[in-house]
Write a protein that holds these residues in place. Structure first.
Motif, PDB file in Angstrom:
ATOM      1  N   PHE B  95       0.862  -1.183   0.000  1.00  0.00           N
ATOM      2  CA  PHE B  95       0.000   0.000   0.000  1.00  0.00           C
ATOM      3  C   PHE B  95       0.894   1.227   0.000  1.00  0.00           C
ATOM      4  CE2 PHE B  95      -2.311  -3.370   2.082  1.00  0.00           C
ATOM      5  CZ  PHE B  95      -3.613  -3.229   1.630  1.00  0.00           C
ATOM      6  N   PHE B  96       0.523   2.232  -0.777  1.00  0.00           N
ATOM      7  CA  PHE B  96       1.292   3.479  -0.780  1.00  0.00           C
ATOM      8  C   PHE B  96       0.305   4.628  -0.694  1.00  0.00           C
ATOM      9  CE2 PHE B  96       3.834   6.712  -3.331  1.00  0.00           C
ATOM     10  CZ  PHE B  96       4.662   7.025  -2.264  1.00  0.00           C
ATOM     11  N   TRP B  97       0.474   5.450   0.333  1.00  0.00           N
ATOM     12  CA  TRP B  97      -0.409   6.587   0.570  1.00  0.00           C
ATOM     13  C   TRP B  97       0.423   7.862   0.566  1.00  0.00           C
ATOM     14  CZ3 TRP B  97      -2.103   3.001   5.010  1.00  0.00           C
ATOM     15  CH2 TRP B  97      -3.030   2.052   4.537  1.00  0.00           C
ATOM     16  N   PRO B  98       0.729   8.372  -0.637  1.00  0.00           N
ATOM     17  CA  PRO B  98       1.661   9.506  -0.735  1.00  0.00           C
ATOM     18  C   PRO B  98       1.164  10.742  -0.003  1.00  0.00           C
ATOM     19  CG  PRO B  98       0.655   9.038  -2.883  1.00  0.00           C
ATOM     20  CD  PRO B  98       0.279   7.921  -1.958  1.00  0.00           C
ATOM     21  N   GLU B  99      -0.159  10.904   0.110  1.00  0.00           N
ATOM     22  CA  GLU B  99      -0.693  12.067   0.819  1.00  0.00           C
ATOM     23  C   GLU B  99      -0.211  12.086   2.271  1.00  0.00           C
ATOM     24  OE1 GLU B  99      -2.376   9.972  -1.095  1.00  0.00           O
ATOM     25  OE2 GLU B  99      -3.840  11.015  -2.363  1.00  0.00           O
ATOM     26  N   LEU B 100       0.100  10.895   2.826  1.00  0.00           N
ATOM     27  CA  LEU B 100       0.574  10.793   4.208  1.00  0.00           C
ATOM     28  C   LEU B 100       2.037  10.356   4.277  1.00  0.00           C
ATOM     29  CD1 LEU B 100      -2.565   9.066   5.778  1.00  0.00           C
ATOM     30  CD2 LEU B 100      -1.806  11.425   6.131  1.00  0.00           C
ATOM     31  N   GLU B 101       2.674  10.245   3.092  1.00  0.00           N
ATOM     32  CA  GLU B 101       4.080   9.800   3.026  1.00  0.00           C
ATOM     33  C   GLU B 101       4.237   8.463   3.749  1.00  0.00           C
ATOM     34  OE1 GLU B 101       6.177  13.252   4.540  1.00  0.00           O
ATOM     35  OE2 GLU B 101       5.625  14.461   2.786  1.00  0.00           O
ATOM     36  N   ARG B 102       3.297   7.550   3.480  1.00  0.00           N
ATOM     37  CA  ARG B 102       3.285   6.264   4.160  1.00  0.00           C
ATOM     38  C   ARG B 102       3.192   5.100   3.187  1.00  0.00           C
ATOM     39  NH1 ARG B 102      -0.959   7.434   9.174  1.00  0.00           N
ATOM     40  NH2 ARG B 102       0.622   8.307  10.578  1.00  0.00           N
ATOM     41  N   GLN B 103       3.753   3.997   3.639  1.00  0.00           N
ATOM     42  CA  GLN B 103       3.726   2.744   2.888  1.00  0.00           C
ATOM     43  C   GLN B 103       3.482   1.625   3.895  1.00  0.00           C
ATOM     44  OE1 GLN B 103       7.217   0.181   0.524  1.00  0.00           O
ATOM     45  NE2 GLN B 103       7.644   2.263   1.121  1.00  0.00           N
ATOM     46  N   VAL B 104       2.718   0.616   3.490  1.00  0.00           N
ATOM     47  CA  VAL B 104       2.576  -0.590   4.311  1.00  0.00           C
ATOM     48  C   VAL B 104       2.885  -1.790   3.424  1.00  0.00           C
ATOM     49  CG1 VAL B 104       1.094  -1.976   5.827  1.00  0.00           C
ATOM     50  CG2 VAL B 104       0.738   0.494   5.677  1.00  0.00           C
ATOM     51  N   ARG B 105       3.732  -2.661   3.944  1.00  0.00           N
ATOM     52  CA  ARG B 105       4.132  -3.870   3.204  1.00  0.00           C
ATOM     53  C   ARG B 105       3.702  -5.089   4.010  1.00  0.00           C
ATOM     54  NH1 ARG B 105      10.483  -3.239   2.672  1.00  0.00           N
ATOM     55  NH2 ARG B 105      10.190  -5.174   1.503  1.00  0.00           N
ATOM     56  N   VAL B 106       2.909  -5.955   3.382  1.00  0.00           N
ATOM     57  CA  VAL B 106       2.396  -7.149   4.058  1.00  0.00           C
ATOM     58  C   VAL B 106       2.862  -8.367   3.271  1.00  0.00           C
ATOM     59  CG1 VAL B 106       0.320  -8.298   4.909  1.00  0.00           C
ATOM     60  CG2 VAL B 106       0.303  -5.814   4.602  1.00  0.00           C
ATOM     61  N   ARG B 107       3.339  -9.383   3.973  1.00  0.00           N
ATOM     62  CA  ARG B 107       3.670 -10.646   3.308  1.00  0.00           C
ATOM     63  C   ARG B 107       2.950 -11.767   4.032  1.00  0.00           C
ATOM     64  NH1 ARG B 107      10.051 -11.155   2.782  1.00  0.00           N
ATOM     65  NH2 ARG B 107       9.517 -12.670   1.160  1.00  0.00           N
ATOM     66  N   GLY B 172     -13.041 -14.883  -3.573  1.00  0.00           N
ATOM     67  CA  GLY B 172     -12.069 -14.117  -2.793  1.00  0.00           C
ATOM     68  C   GLY B 172     -10.891 -14.928  -2.289  1.00  0.00           C
ATOM     69  N   TYR B 173      -9.849 -14.185  -1.932  1.00  0.00           N
ATOM     70  CA  TYR B 173      -8.698 -14.724  -1.204  1.00  0.00           C
ATOM     71  C   TYR B 173      -8.516 -13.896   0.063  1.00  0.00           C
ATOM     72  CZ  TYR B 173      -7.042 -17.230  -5.400  1.00  0.00           C
ATOM     73  OH  TYR B 173      -6.911 -18.072  -6.464  1.00  0.00           O
ATOM     74  N   ARG B 174      -7.984 -14.551   1.076  1.00  0.00           N
ATOM     75  CA  ARG B 174      -7.592 -13.842   2.298  1.00  0.00           C
ATOM     76  C   ARG B 174      -6.111 -14.072   2.513  1.00  0.00           C
ATOM     77  NH1 ARG B 174     -11.385 -15.261   5.265  1.00  0.00           N
ATOM     78  NH2 ARG B 174     -12.434 -13.251   5.512  1.00  0.00           N
ATOM     79  N   LEU B 175      -5.366 -12.979   2.602  1.00  0.00           N
ATOM     80  CA  LEU B 175      -3.940 -13.107   2.902  1.00  0.00           C
ATOM     81  C   LEU B 175      -3.738 -13.076   4.411  1.00  0.00           C
ATOM     82  CD1 LEU B 175      -0.865 -11.930   1.120  1.00  0.00           C
ATOM     83  CD2 LEU B 175      -1.075 -11.210   3.497  1.00  0.00           C
ATOM     84  N   MET B 176      -3.212 -14.172   4.939  1.00  0.00           N
ATOM     85  CA  MET B 176      -2.933 -14.262   6.377  1.00  0.00           C
ATOM     86  C   MET B 176      -1.492 -13.790   6.580  1.00  0.00           C
ATOM     87  SD  MET B 176      -5.799 -15.242   7.457  1.00  0.00           S
ATOM     88  CE  MET B 176      -5.330 -15.485   9.186  1.00  0.00           C
ATOM     89  N   PRO B 177      -1.321 -12.658   7.272  1.00  0.00           N
ATOM     90  CA  PRO B 177       0.006 -12.039   7.314  1.00  0.00           C
ATOM     91  C   PRO B 177       1.016 -12.781   8.188  1.00  0.00           C
ATOM     92  CG  PRO B 177      -1.528 -10.806   8.672  1.00  0.00           C
ATOM     93  CD  PRO B 177      -2.337 -11.872   7.984  1.00  0.00           C
ATOM     94  N   SER B 178       2.263 -12.817   7.720  1.00  0.00           N
ATOM     95  CA  SER B 178       3.364 -13.309   8.562  1.00  0.00           C
ATOM     96  C   SER B 178       4.329 -12.173   8.899  1.00  0.00           C
ATOM     97  CB  SER B 178       4.098 -14.454   7.870  1.00  0.00           C
ATOM     98  OG  SER B 178       4.479 -14.083   6.571  1.00  0.00           O
ATOM     99  N   THR B 179       4.401 -11.143   8.046  1.00  0.00           N
ATOM    100  CA  THR B 179       5.145  -9.923   8.391  1.00  0.00           C
ATOM    101  C   THR B 179       4.364  -8.713   7.873  1.00  0.00           C
ATOM    102  OG1 THR B 179       6.451  -9.664   6.363  1.00  0.00           O
ATOM    103  CG2 THR B 179       7.379 -11.111   8.040  1.00  0.00           C
ATOM    104  N   ILE B 180       4.417  -7.636   8.628  1.00  0.00           N
ATOM    105  CA  ILE B 180       3.826  -6.366   8.188  1.00  0.00           C
ATOM    106  C   ILE B 180       4.793  -5.253   8.562  1.00  0.00           C
ATOM    107  CG2 ILE B 180       1.851  -4.793   8.305  1.00  0.00           C
ATOM    108  CD1 ILE B 180       0.047  -6.970   9.015  1.00  0.00           C
ATOM    109  N   GLU B 181       5.118  -4.437   7.567  1.00  0.00           N
ATOM    110  CA  GLU B 181       6.001  -3.301   7.834  1.00  0.00           C
ATOM    111  C   GLU B 181       5.274  -1.985   7.599  1.00  0.00           C
ATOM    112  OE1 GLU B 181       9.849  -3.233   5.774  1.00  0.00           O
ATOM    113  OE2 GLU B 181       9.749  -1.039   5.815  1.00  0.00           O
TER     114      GLU B 181
END
Lengths: 210, 210
Positions: B95-107, B172-181
């Motif tokens: 996810f990239f939210w440039p308006e907030l200068e934020r990124q979220v990375r999920v694996r 649908g798919y559900r991604l079950m997270p193992s890491t989130i940054e």
């Protein structure tokens, strides 16, 4: 917060094979200019997807820094992504320009740019970013923000604007494309998708089902 | 057009371990709400990275449709990405939210949602999108846009708003997270990165070097 109710119909443009240049990089540049003109926020941001050291997908946002025969970005070669690319040098780039309801997907092989290219870009950066490249052992664990700030002070004492050099572990990659897809959002999810594939020295263009 | 000169210093916010919730999904929801409030364009757009059938990275934009124990999205199970996920069910979300200068990375790992969940979401969509799900043999080559429009007319004649059913290949798919940054842009590229890793039944939080 009901995320599932967030929806938007894409209506502003369409895309056909007859609209695109025979060369996908030329086509990319045309869309990129349109994105600049449309004042897309962080227009050169892209998701760079690689294969993680555990064999599963990994991805992060990077900034595109040039387009010529390929797509150029810079990073720390010793970062997690640098190590991943060392092991498997294919990657995919995803651009999303919501202001234009457009997406570009690029897949291909990465090669390091020359030291001269990395130098040229490094020395064009502001001094603060040059210091930043020396400060960070990218993706390593840190005890605190303070540790980073202390390292920054240390590096700032070591270098002046005139004496700073490019860290040997910092440089560029160029992604040489093998496929590029241009995606234009359309109403009712029936989007336009035009894909280029490099086959026997030529770019072959086709339309994909949305 | 000098892409390399496009740069922006990130200055609006900072992020420390003391700022975040102990649970990364709760933290994601907090950032997501802030992104909605900041009127981020296409706030639920994310890059879904998978491993292509040729073993190299592939990625595209999809829309997040729910967050609970995992991250939910819907697609055509017979699309290129559906076939990729069938073969290797790990993915990464960016996810990239440039308006907030934020990124979220999920694996993490993908699993199909239940038929009931797919039905519930399918029947919440506008009729046009429901038709769209039947029309498109996703990622297959098409001769022309006209072929797609003809197929649409055919499907529209077959179904009414009351009689339409969910295509068996759509769900649908559900991604079950193992890491989130969680990534917060900071000046001079010295960004804040807080990473959660799921270890032995617990989320372990650390700060990464930018």
């Amino acid at each position: 917060m009901d995320i599932s109710a967030i929806r938007k119909d894409y209506t502003i443009k369409s895309l056909d094979i007859s609209d695109v240049n025979t060369d996908p990089v030329t086509q990319f540049k045309a869309w990129f200019e349109e994105a600049i003109n449309a004042q897309v926020l962080e227009v050169n941001a892209m998701t760079v997807s690689t294969i993680g050291l555990d064999g599963t997908p990994n991805a992060r946002i990077l900034l595109l820094k040039g387009v010529d025969s390929g797509f150029v970005f810079f990073t720390n070669y010793e970062s997690e992504k640098g190590k991943e690319i060392e092991r498997q040098n294919h990657a995919s780039l995803t651009f999303f320009w919501p202001e234009l309801e457009r997406q570009v997907r690029v897949r291909g092989k990465l090669e390091k740019v020359t030291a001269e290219e990395s130098d040229t870009y490094f020395f064009s950066r502001p001094f603060g970013s040059q210091i930043g490249a020396w400060v960070s052992q990218q993706s390593q664990k840190l005890n605190s923000r303070e540790d980073l700030n202390l390292k920054k002070v240390e590096i700032e004492q070591k270098f002046s604007e005139n004496s700073i050099s490019r860290p040997p572990h910092w440089g560029g990659y160029r992604l040489m494309p093998s496929t590029i897809e241009f995606w234009q959002g359309r109403p009712s999810r029936l989007h336009d998708r035009i894909k280029y594939e490099f086959q026997d020295g030529n770019w072959v263009i086709s339309r994909l089902a949305p």
